[in-house]
Design a protein around this motif. Sequence first.
Motif, PDB file in Angstrom:
ATOM      1  N   ASN A 112     -53.202  19.362   2.088  1.00 22.64           N
ATOM      2  CA  ASN A 112     -54.555  19.108   2.540  1.00 22.64           C
ATOM      3  C   ASN A 112     -54.976  20.158   3.558  1.00 22.64           C
ATOM      4  OD1 ASN A 112     -54.838  16.678   1.046  1.00 22.64           O
ATOM      5  ND2 ASN A 112     -53.478  15.707   2.520  1.00 22.64           N
ATOM      6  N   GLU A 113     -56.227  20.148   3.880  1.00 20.21           N
ATOM      7  CA  GLU A 113     -56.743  21.072   4.887  1.00 20.21           C
ATOM      8  C   GLU A 113     -56.255  20.626   6.260  1.00 20.21           C
ATOM      9  OE1 GLU A 113     -61.042  22.083   6.852  1.00 20.21           O
ATOM     10  OE2 GLU A 113     -60.982  21.691   4.701  1.00 20.21           O
ATOM     11  N   GLU A 130     -56.542  21.283  10.413  1.00 23.49           N
ATOM     12  CA  GLU A 130     -57.326  21.874  11.497  1.00 23.49           C
ATOM     13  C   GLU A 130     -56.585  21.619  12.799  1.00 23.49           C
ATOM     14  OE1 GLU A 130     -61.698  21.411  13.636  1.00 23.49           O
ATOM     15  OE2 GLU A 130     -61.273  20.321  11.793  1.00 23.49           O
ATOM     16  N   SER A 174     -63.829  15.413  17.680  1.00 19.76           N
ATOM     17  CA  SER A 174     -63.514  15.263  16.261  1.00 19.76           C
ATOM     18  C   SER A 174     -63.115  13.829  15.938  1.00 19.76           C
ATOM     19  CB  SER A 174     -62.401  16.231  15.870  1.00 19.76           C
ATOM     20  OG  SER A 174     -62.061  16.068  14.523  1.00 19.76           O
ATOM     21  N   SER A 220     -64.918  11.177  13.368  1.00 23.97           N
ATOM     22  CA  SER A 220     -64.184  10.547  12.269  1.00 23.97           C
ATOM     23  C   SER A 220     -64.267   9.026  12.350  1.00 23.97           C
ATOM     24  CB  SER A 220     -62.722  10.985  12.280  1.00 23.97           C
ATOM     25  OG  SER A 220     -62.621  12.372  12.078  1.00 23.97           O
ATOM     26  N   VAL A 255     -55.049   7.241  11.378  1.00 21.71           N
ATOM     27  CA  VAL A 255     -55.430   7.446   9.977  1.00 21.71           C
ATOM     28  C   VAL A 255     -56.733   6.696   9.737  1.00 21.71           C
ATOM     29  CG1 VAL A 255     -54.771   7.168   7.565  1.00 21.71           C
ATOM     30  CG2 VAL A 255     -53.030   7.659   9.283  1.00 21.71           C
ATOM     31  N   ASP A 288     -59.636   5.715   6.972  1.00 21.76           N
ATOM     32  CA  ASP A 288     -59.958   5.541   5.546  1.00 21.76           C
ATOM     33  C   ASP A 288     -58.857   6.064   4.625  1.00 21.76           C
ATOM     34  OD1 ASP A 288     -62.356   4.311   6.108  1.00 21.76           O
ATOM     35  OD2 ASP A 288     -63.541   6.141   5.918  1.00 21.76           O
ATOM     36  N   LYS A 302     -57.737   8.905   4.505  1.00 24.14           N
ATOM     37  CA  LYS A 302     -58.065  10.278   4.106  1.00 24.14           C
ATOM     38  C   LYS A 302     -57.959  11.273   5.251  1.00 24.14           C
ATOM     39  CE  LYS A 302     -61.244   8.625   0.589  1.00 24.14           C
ATOM     40  NZ  LYS A 302     -62.648   8.487   0.203  1.00 24.14           N
ATOM     41  N   ILE A 303     -58.273  10.835   6.451  1.00 20.63           N
ATOM     42  CA  ILE A 303     -58.263  11.725   7.618  1.00 20.63           C
ATOM     43  C   ILE A 303     -57.147  11.259   8.545  1.00 20.63           C
ATOM     44  CG2 ILE A 303     -59.579  12.547   9.602  1.00 20.63           C
ATOM     45  CD1 ILE A 303     -62.127  11.877   7.981  1.00 20.63           C
ATOM     46  N   ALA A 304     -56.321  12.191   9.000  1.00 24.48           N
ATOM     47  CA  ALA A 304     -55.221  11.837   9.892  1.00 24.48           C
ATOM     48  C   ALA A 304     -55.214  12.745  11.114  1.00 24.48           C
ATOM     49  CB  ALA A 304     -53.888  11.939   9.152  1.00 24.48           C
ATOM     50  N   TYR A 305     -54.862  12.158  12.236  1.00 20.50           N
ATOM     51  CA  TYR A 305     -54.672  12.899  13.480  1.00 20.50           C
ATOM     52  C   TYR A 305     -53.234  12.667  13.917  1.00 20.50           C
ATOM     53  CZ  TYR A 305     -59.718  13.393  13.902  1.00 20.50           C
ATOM     54  OH  TYR A 305     -61.024  13.727  13.680  1.00 20.50           O
TER      55      TYR A 305
END
Length: 196
Positions: A71-72, A74, A85, A89, A177, A179, A181-184
């Motif tokens: 995945n992308e 950042e 950020s 999110s 996490v 949804d 889909k996005i994780a920190y």
Amino acid sequence: MQTFLQQYTWWELVIFVVGIVSIFTMLAILFFPVNGGPSKLKYSGTMPPAGSDAFVRTIASALTLPVEKGNEIEILPTGDECMKSLLQSIDGANSSINMMLYFWKGGKMSEEIMSHLMKKLTEGVEVRLVLDSFGGGPDKIQEFKDAGGKVWTFHSLSAVPWNIIRFQKRNHRRAIVIDGKIAYIGGFGIADTWLG
């Protein structure tokens, strides 16, 4: 005077023998690999430059491992960038927000994140927190629970003596996490010291 064999019943002796055989078998498997262990990997072709797609394919082929595109990623080098950020999110969450953190201390950062989480709870988004009992937690935790948020505490304090040994086992994971889909991830916590 009874001998060693006369002190025990036949089934106790069978269990003892099975235990001894098991221990020696495990030691043999661990320290004496079958067929001398895995063979050494030798690549005879020209190695493509590291970081290229050809390099990844070559390594995957040599190791017979599948390769999937990642995945992308950042990198957020400052607390302010991470906070900005993260709040974006959280505001964009549609179904779930899962947070596992070691350190959470009251203050500006905590208040802002809790207000965004409370707003998402009113919109029907599932919000779950896993916190370490030593690392603290939000000031308005009861309001959060009353609004439908779920909170679990990792190894909470207990006066029971046989639980004392587990206090050293802390949950130092830091993962958020959204949804699915996005994780920190990273070495951060919710406290004003991480701002700036």
